[in-house]
Design an enzyme around this catalytic site. Sequence first.
Site, mmCIF file in Angstrom:
data_model
loop_
_atom_site.group_PDB
_atom_site.id
_atom_site.type_symbol
_atom_site.label_atom_id
_atom_site.label_comp_id
_atom_site.label_asym_id
_atom_site.label_seq_id
_atom_site.Cartn_x
_atom_site.Cartn_y
_atom_site.Cartn_z
ATOM 1 N N GLU A 71 0.874 -1.157 0.000
ATOM 2 C CA GLU A 71 0.000 0.000 0.000
ATOM 3 C C GLU A 71 0.924 1.224 0.000
ATOM 4 O OE1 GLU A 71 -2.709 0.268 3.314
ATOM 5 O OE2 GLU A 71 -3.456 2.203 2.610
ATOM 6 N N ARG A 73 5.360 -12.706 9.580
ATOM 7 C CA ARG A 73 5.999 -11.397 9.395
ATOM 8 C C ARG A 73 7.395 -11.425 9.974
ATOM 9 N NH1 ARG A 73 2.027 -7.519 8.652
ATOM 10 N NH2 ARG A 73 3.323 -5.680 8.937
ATOM 11 N N LYS A 97 4.265 0.888 9.644
ATOM 12 C CA LYS A 97 4.407 2.122 8.870
ATOM 13 C C LYS A 97 3.842 3.312 9.637
ATOM 14 C CE LYS A 97 3.070 0.186 4.878
ATOM 15 N NZ LYS A 97 2.611 0.041 3.505
HETATM 16 P P1 ATP Z 1 2.328 -2.107 7.967
HETATM 17 O O1 ATP Z 1 1.608 -2.869 9.009
HETATM 18 O O2 ATP Z 1 3.730 -1.744 8.327
HETATM 19 O O3 ATP Z 1 1.514 -0.978 7.402
HETATM 20 P P2 ATP Z 1 1.470 -3.654 5.774
HETATM 21 O O4 ATP Z 1 1.453 -5.130 5.778
HETATM 22 O O5 ATP Z 1 0.172 -2.959 5.924
HETATM 23 O O6 ATP Z 1 2.539 -3.158 6.803
HETATM 24 P P3 ATP Z 1 1.793 -3.360 2.993
HETATM 25 O O7 ATP Z 1 2.251 -2.188 2.242
HETATM 26 O O8 ATP Z 1 0.371 -3.749 2.864
HETATM 27 O O9 ATP Z 1 2.173 -3.094 4.496
HETATM 28 O O10 ATP Z 1 2.738 -4.600 2.710
HETATM 29 C C1 ATP Z 1 3.026 -5.083 1.432
HETATM 30 C C2 ATP Z 1 3.400 -6.517 1.540
HETATM 31 O O11 ATP Z 1 4.514 -6.662 2.409
HETATM 32 C C3 ATP Z 1 2.267 -7.342 2.106
HETATM 33 O O12 ATP Z 1 2.131 -8.511 1.333
HETATM 34 C C4 ATP Z 1 2.709 -7.642 3.492
HETATM 35 O O13 ATP Z 1 2.243 -8.875 3.898
HETATM 36 C C5 ATP Z 1 4.236 -7.630 3.388
HETATM 37 N N1 ATP Z 1 4.828 -7.237 4.655
HETATM 38 C C6 ATP Z 1 4.613 -6.101 5.336
HETATM 39 N N2 ATP Z 1 5.285 -6.097 6.495
HETATM 40 C C7 ATP Z 1 5.960 -7.269 6.551
HETATM 41 C C8 ATP Z 1 6.831 -7.880 7.509
HETATM 42 N N3 ATP Z 1 7.151 -7.272 8.652
HETATM 43 N N4 ATP Z 1 7.344 -9.091 7.217
HETATM 44 C C9 ATP Z 1 7.034 -9.703 6.067
HETATM 45 N N5 ATP Z 1 6.208 -9.191 5.139
HETATM 46 C C10 ATP Z 1 5.674 -7.996 5.369
HETATM 47 MG MG MG Z 2 -0.701 -1.216 6.660
HETATM 48 MG MG MG Z 3 -1.288 -4.035 4.064
#
Ligand code: ATP
Ligand code: MG
Ligand code: MG
Length: 549
Positions: A32, A256, A266
């Site tokens: 995102e 994760r 984020k």
């Molecule tokens: P945040 O909680 O930091 O906002 P998010 O999962 O919402 O993280 P996205 O931009 O949606 O962030 O993540 C893009 C991809 O990266 C998704 O497929 C997510 O599962 C993966 N991802 C995000 N954070 C991690 C992590 N700590 N370890 C492994 N994969 C991750």
């Molecule tokens: Mg997020």
């Molecule tokens: Mg996400």
Amino acid sequence: SPRPRKHFIETAIDEDLQAGKFEAVHTRFPPEPNGYLHIGHAKSICLNFGLAKNYGGTCNLRFDDTNPSKEETEYVESIQEDVRWLGFQWDELQYASDYFEQLYEWAERLIEKGKAYVCELSAEQTREYRGTLTEPGKNSPYRDRDPKENLDLFRRMKAGEFPDGSKTLRAKIDMASPNLNLRDPVMYRIMKAHHHRTGDRWCIYPMYDWAHGQSDSIEGISFSICTLEFENHRPLYDWYCDSLEIHHPRQIEFARLNLTYTVMSKRKLLQLVKEKHVGGWDDPRMPTISGLRRRGYTPESIRNFCADVGVAKFNSTIDVVRLENSIREHLNRVAPRRMAVMDPIKLTITNWPKDKVEMCSVINNPEDESAGKREVPFSGHLLIQQEDFREEAPRKFFRLKKGGAVRLRGAFIIDCHDVVKDDDGNVIEILCTYDPETRSGQDQSGRKVKGTIHWVSADHASEIEVRDYDRLFGVENPDAAEEGKTFLDYLNPDSLTVRTAFVEPALAEAQIGDRVQFERVGYFVVDPDSKAGSLVMNRIVGLRDTWGK
Ligand code: ATP
Ligand code: MG
Ligand code: MG
């Protein structure tokens, strides 16, 4: 090293390919664009792009840009830069927002099939009606509207006839399901917000679960790999694909990545930037890809770290020392050695001919013969580290002491015969003689000394700024804040120390991003803040893991 055993995702892929469920491996990395990527994302990137590569498949970069309120073009650009920098190239670049029209049509299809309805409960009522893990939910009073009326209302939602939050479109699944995600989840909400790509064209926006799987389907993704918190969304993912009778990717979840001494959400990283606890998203203390890049991490070290951590089914927290070891291990192989004196004291060679300068040939990297040698000027006026000298020292002190001898790296053995002190009795200059028979590489003297120290020639050295970075947080898990505190209360007040260093002339040619090992000190990188004639270097990591000792 031998290829490690297949992990559970590879096993699942093998099964599906063998069973003919999918013809090829199509994965995607779906960020995102609401922030910069971090080391957790790197893990997902390495996994998705890595699987596509290993199976001869493809991997898309898809911006999951369905929530207009938090998304920005700056993030879209930084994400592309970071993925490329990590060493990956996507097959297709896609935006979920490009699928808004298709998603809308599919929503109408579900309405026509009696599988979705327009609901007028407020957000709070919706939550109330939803029930809890132990209590079933209650049906919305709008649940049994007929498809015709739903279609009309939904079209008018789209046309902007209703205020924000007054209506939603919900999937009609099962308000008594033990899985809360299946209790008539919201598919669309009304939000008169400007979107960074679609502008003001839409005033209804799809919810994550509705948009995500359908985007995967549109792109023909075969394996939709996501993190564990989506495990109990999988039944909904499957329900949407099945109800629409469209291409149905297989969702597979993995744990994760969490790291000690940092935060990875984020939202929290954004807060650190906005409130100026750090210099920006690329502050060298941040766990962002851009921060790690500026800190001096190499793409290879990050990829190696991700491979080393592996793919797991259970969440855990990885010791940040493993990340630090991965850059140490890489730079030990490739970083040229240089000499830098951080906390200098004068050392004068009393038997060196006045004004004479000689070049010493010094090995660039003992781990890599092809790195060759460089010429380092040697003179009668040197600087060494204060801590490398003691007027009186115990027997085991293998550096320089009065009456003792030491080798100067790449140069000669010197003997200390006297010191000069200021009025307060502090040593301000060390007086030594050099032994001309002991030149490194040509030493026929038979003399042996226990210690080797580094040095620079005072008249030839240049002064640089060194930024000595330490961990951003003082505790292993800043997310687990005590009552009345937040993660910000655990910021390490000493995470940045700025010093001056005197470096050998070879550094004058260094370019932004160049990495070196300062012998006996650690690994450093040239920071973008450097200007011609005034170098700024970041400490990447020390030579050994000495943190906390
Ligand atoms: P945040 O909680 O930091 O906002 P998010 O999962 O919402 O993280 P996205 O931009 O949606 O962030 O993540 C893009 C991809 O990266 C998704 O497929 C997510 O599962 C993966 N991802 C995000 N954070 C991690 C992590 N700590 N370890 C492994 N994969 C991750
Ligand atoms: Mg997020
Ligand atoms: Mg996400």
